[in-house]
Design an enzyme around this catalytic site. Sequence first.
Site, PDB file in Angstrom:
ATOM      1  CB  SER A  84      -4.532  -6.308   4.777  1.00 52.23           C
ATOM      2  OG  SER A  84      -4.130  -5.059   4.272  1.00 52.23           O
ATOM      3  CE  LYS A 102     -13.318  -6.654   3.302  1.00 49.19           C
ATOM      4  NZ  LYS A 102     -12.144  -6.059   2.679  1.00 49.19           N
ATOM      5  NE  ARG A 160      -2.982  -7.406  -4.360  1.00 43.22           N
ATOM      6  CZ  ARG A 160      -3.767  -7.430  -3.308  1.00 43.22           C
ATOM      7  NH1 ARG A 160      -3.263  -7.655  -2.124  1.00 43.22           N
ATOM      8  NH2 ARG A 160      -5.058  -7.243  -3.444  1.00 43.22           N
ATOM      9  CG  HIS A 200      -1.931  -1.006   1.348  1.00 44.22           C
ATOM     10  ND1 HIS A 200      -2.137  -1.733   2.493  1.00 44.22           N
ATOM     11  CD2 HIS A 200      -2.853  -1.453   0.454  1.00 44.22           C
ATOM     12  CE1 HIS A 200      -3.141  -2.589   2.311  1.00 44.22           C
ATOM     13  NE2 HIS A 200      -3.589  -2.448   1.081  1.00 44.22           N
TER      14      HIS A 200
HETATM   15  P1  ADP Z   1      -9.769  -3.661  -0.479  1.00 44.50           P
HETATM   16  O1  ADP Z   1     -10.317  -4.241   0.785  1.00 44.50           O
HETATM   17  O2  ADP Z   1     -10.577  -2.577  -1.091  1.00 44.50           O
HETATM   18  O3  ADP Z   1      -9.264  -4.695  -1.470  1.00 44.50           O
HETATM   19  P2  ADP Z   1      -7.079  -3.306   0.409  1.00 44.50           P
HETATM   20  O4  ADP Z   1      -6.765  -2.547   1.636  1.00 44.50           O
HETATM   21  O5  ADP Z   1      -6.868  -4.779   0.447  1.00 44.50           O
HETATM   22  O6  ADP Z   1      -8.511  -2.888   0.009  1.00 44.50           O
HETATM   23  O7  ADP Z   1      -6.249  -2.724  -0.816  1.00 44.50           O
HETATM   24  C1  ADP Z   1      -6.457  -1.424  -1.284  1.00 44.50           C
HETATM   25  C2  ADP Z   1      -5.862  -1.299  -2.667  1.00 44.50           C
HETATM   26  O8  ADP Z   1      -4.465  -1.547  -2.611  1.00 44.50           O
HETATM   27  C3  ADP Z   1      -6.405  -2.277  -3.692  1.00 44.50           C
HETATM   28  O9  ADP Z   1      -6.460  -1.625  -4.940  1.00 44.50           O
HETATM   29  C4  ADP Z   1      -5.366  -3.358  -3.734  1.00 44.50           C
HETATM   30  O10 ADP Z   1      -5.335  -4.018  -4.986  1.00 44.50           O
HETATM   31  C5  ADP Z   1      -4.112  -2.551  -3.520  1.00 44.50           C
HETATM   32  N1  ADP Z   1      -3.039  -3.363  -2.940  1.00 44.50           N
HETATM   33  C6  ADP Z   1      -3.082  -4.126  -1.844  1.00 44.50           C
HETATM   34  N2  ADP Z   1      -1.909  -4.751  -1.631  1.00 44.50           N
HETATM   35  C7  ADP Z   1      -1.083  -4.377  -2.640  1.00 44.50           C
HETATM   36  C8  ADP Z   1       0.264  -4.711  -3.019  1.00 44.50           C
HETATM   37  N3  ADP Z   1       0.984  -5.573  -2.309  1.00 44.50           N
HETATM   38  N4  ADP Z   1       0.762  -4.137  -4.128  1.00 44.50           N
HETATM   39  C9  ADP Z   1       0.003  -3.292  -4.853  1.00 44.50           C
HETATM   40  N5  ADP Z   1      -1.270  -2.943  -4.576  1.00 44.50           N
HETATM   41  C10 ADP Z   1      -1.811  -3.481  -3.492  1.00 44.50           C
END
Ligand code: ADP
Length: 159
Positions: A128, A41, A90, A17
């Site tokens: 996460s 969630k 990803r 992130h």
């Molecule tokens: P959500 O619950 O909306 O998927 P996340 O907190 O998991 O939200 O992720 C927010 C954004 O960050 C999403 O667009 C996700 O694809 C991106 N993201 C999460 N982890 C990574 C990573 N390791 N590399 C690049 N983008 C990421």
Amino acid sequence: MRTAIYPGSFDPVTLGHMDIIKRSANLFDEIIVGVLNNSAKNALFSVNERVSMIKELTKDMPNVRVDSFDGLLVDYCKKQNANIIIRGLRAVTDFEYEIQIAQTNKVEYPDIETVFLTTDLRYSYLSSTIVREFASYGGDITRFVPESVIPLVEAKYKA
Ligand code: ADP
């Protein structure tokens, strides 16, 4: 002024992130990191905890703002006068879900553009969910999250 919103759960914020935040801050005038207040969630961190974690990590980035929102993302974008959504990609598995959301948002708000940044190779496996799972079994998360986040995650599982 080009304002872009980077929405997500950030539960907790990872190095993946942070990489997307830094790279988008170089592309747009203002970035709003929008922490989704998703009551459905089962979150590890409260929205306030997540917001303050990211605020601390971005305090030296003058064009990054951290906020929380609930409800529809497009409504939040309109409210913030932002017509750009940033998402990270990803793997192909992300793509299917993301394109569906992006197209739905476009129907709801035709001026919106979703910009996808490809993950840095170092973080392509990182989510996460992985961090939470790893930490719950006492795994070492130093390669996954910013240093200041490590004790916060560990504390949750000690509790
Ligand atoms: P959500 O619950 O909306 O998927 P996340 O907190 O998991 O939200 O992720 C927010 C954004 O960050 C999403 O667009 C996700 O694809 C991106 N993201 C999460 N982890 C990574 C990573 N390791 N590399 C690049 N983008 C990421």
